[in-house]
Design a protein around this motif. Structure first.
Motif, PDB file in Angstrom:
ATOM      1  N   ALA A 123       0.829  -1.202   0.000  1.00 28.67           N
ATOM      2  CA  ALA A 123       0.000   0.000   0.000  1.00 28.67           C
ATOM      3  C   ALA A 123       0.867   1.256   0.000  1.00 28.67           C
ATOM      4  N   VAL A 124       0.378   2.261  -0.665  1.00 31.17           N
ATOM      5  CA  VAL A 124       1.084   3.544  -0.735  1.00 31.17           C
ATOM      6  C   VAL A 124       0.741   4.372   0.495  1.00 31.17           C
ATOM      7  N   GLY A 125       1.762   4.910   1.127  1.00 32.93           N
ATOM      8  CA  GLY A 125       1.582   5.818   2.256  1.00 32.93           C
ATOM      9  C   GLY A 125       1.706   5.128   3.596  1.00 32.93           C
ATOM     10  N   LYS A 126       2.035   5.920   4.590  1.00 32.79           N
ATOM     11  CA  LYS A 126       2.191   5.414   5.956  1.00 32.79           C
ATOM     12  C   LYS A 126       0.932   5.736   6.745  1.00 32.79           C
ATOM     13  N   LEU A 127       0.422   4.731   7.431  1.00 32.57           N
ATOM     14  CA  LEU A 127      -0.750   4.958   8.277  1.00 32.57           C
ATOM     15  C   LEU A 127      -0.352   5.761   9.501  1.00 32.57           C
ATOM     16  N   LYS A 128      -1.128   6.786   9.774  1.00 33.82           N
ATOM     17  CA  LYS A 128      -0.859   7.623  10.935  1.00 33.82           C
ATOM     18  C   LYS A 128      -1.945   7.472  11.996  1.00 33.82           C
ATOM     19  N   GLU A 129      -3.150   7.121  11.568  1.00 30.06           N
ATOM     20  CA  GLU A 129      -4.269   7.026  12.495  1.00 30.06           C
ATOM     21  C   GLU A 129      -4.133   5.776  13.355  1.00 30.06           C
ATOM     22  N   LYS A 130      -4.087   5.988  14.659  1.00 26.07           N
ATOM     23  CA  LYS A 130      -3.855   4.899  15.602  1.00 26.07           C
ATOM     24  C   LYS A 130      -4.933   3.820  15.501  1.00 26.07           C
ATOM     25  N   PHE A 131      -6.193   4.223  15.321  1.00 26.48           N
ATOM     26  CA  PHE A 131      -7.273   3.237  15.276  1.00 26.48           C
ATOM     27  C   PHE A 131      -7.152   2.328  14.059  1.00 26.48           C
ATOM     28  N   LEU A 132      -6.641   2.841  12.935  1.00 22.19           N
ATOM     29  CA  LEU A 132      -6.446   2.004  11.755  1.00 22.19           C
ATOM     30  C   LEU A 132      -5.285   1.035  11.973  1.00 22.19           C
ATOM     31  N   VAL A 133      -4.204   1.540  12.525  1.00 23.02           N
ATOM     32  CA  VAL A 133      -3.034   0.702  12.813  1.00 23.02           C
ATOM     33  C   VAL A 133      -3.428  -0.426  13.761  1.00 23.02           C
ATOM     34  N   GLN A 134      -4.195  -0.109  14.797  1.00 20.88           N
ATOM     35  CA  GLN A 134      -4.614  -1.120  15.771  1.00 20.88           C
ATOM     36  C   GLN A 134      -5.558  -2.144  15.144  1.00 20.88           C
ATOM     37  N   GLY A 135      -6.469  -1.681  14.313  1.00 17.08           N
ATOM     38  CA  GLY A 135      -7.403  -2.600  13.659  1.00 17.08           C
ATOM     39  C   GLY A 135      -6.693  -3.569  12.740  1.00 17.08           C
TER      40      GLY A 135
END
Length: 159
Positions: free
Chosen positions: A7-19
């Motif tokens: 995937a392109v881009g780094k996830l910054k949102e904590k809830f997405l990273v945790q999910g």
């Protein structure tokens, strides 16, 4: 089976990273699973069509540099096929049984995928006509992969 998401881009949102981490953990007993993030191309808010194509091309080069030659690539693309959860499960099952045990799902950046990435893909998958943030799409995709695995095992999660 080895399933990757590039995937392109780094996830910054904590809830997405945790999910995503939760579903990756749940997938652990069933498949080898990996999410690879490639850097998005820094670009101004407003660009010409030629500039958008350049951005997608550079992101596409990064993606294709990570795709192994034996991988079956499924590009998430707004113009792709619409599959049910059961159809996704059947596709993964067929690939694992008769095709390749290495499946790569590709999610582009905010401008979509380069033509070169779409050309490399054996299949194009759409999650519908609604626009979803590409970051959120990662979580939705990981959940659907988990659901597919549970369907293929005849386990009750998918109900």
């Amino acid at each position: 089976m080895f399933i990757q998401i590039i995937a392109v881009g780094k996830l910054k949102e904590k809830f997405l990273v945790q999910g995503i981490a939760e579903y990756a953990k749940r997938l652990g007993p069933y498949v080898k699973f990996q999410v690879i993030e490639v850097p998005d191309e820094k670009a101004p808010e407003t660009m010409s069509e030629a500039e958008v194509l350049q951005v997608k091309a550079r992101e596409g080069e990064r993606i294709l540099g990570l795709v192994k030659s034996d991988a079956h690539v499924i590009a998430l693309e707004v113009g792709g096929e619409l599959w049910s959860s059961e159809e996704l499960a059947a596709a993964i099952d067929r690939l694992g049984t008769y095709g390749t045990s290495h499946v790569v799902f590709v999610i582009g950046g905010s401008h979509g995928l380069a033509d070169a990435v779409i050309s490399r893909a054996q299949q194009r998958l759409s999650f519908g006509r609604m626009t979803l943030p590409h970051q959120l799409m990662r979580l939705v995709l990981v959940e659907q992969i988990y659901r597919a695995v549970k369907i293929n095992r005849g386990e009750p999660y998918h109900k």
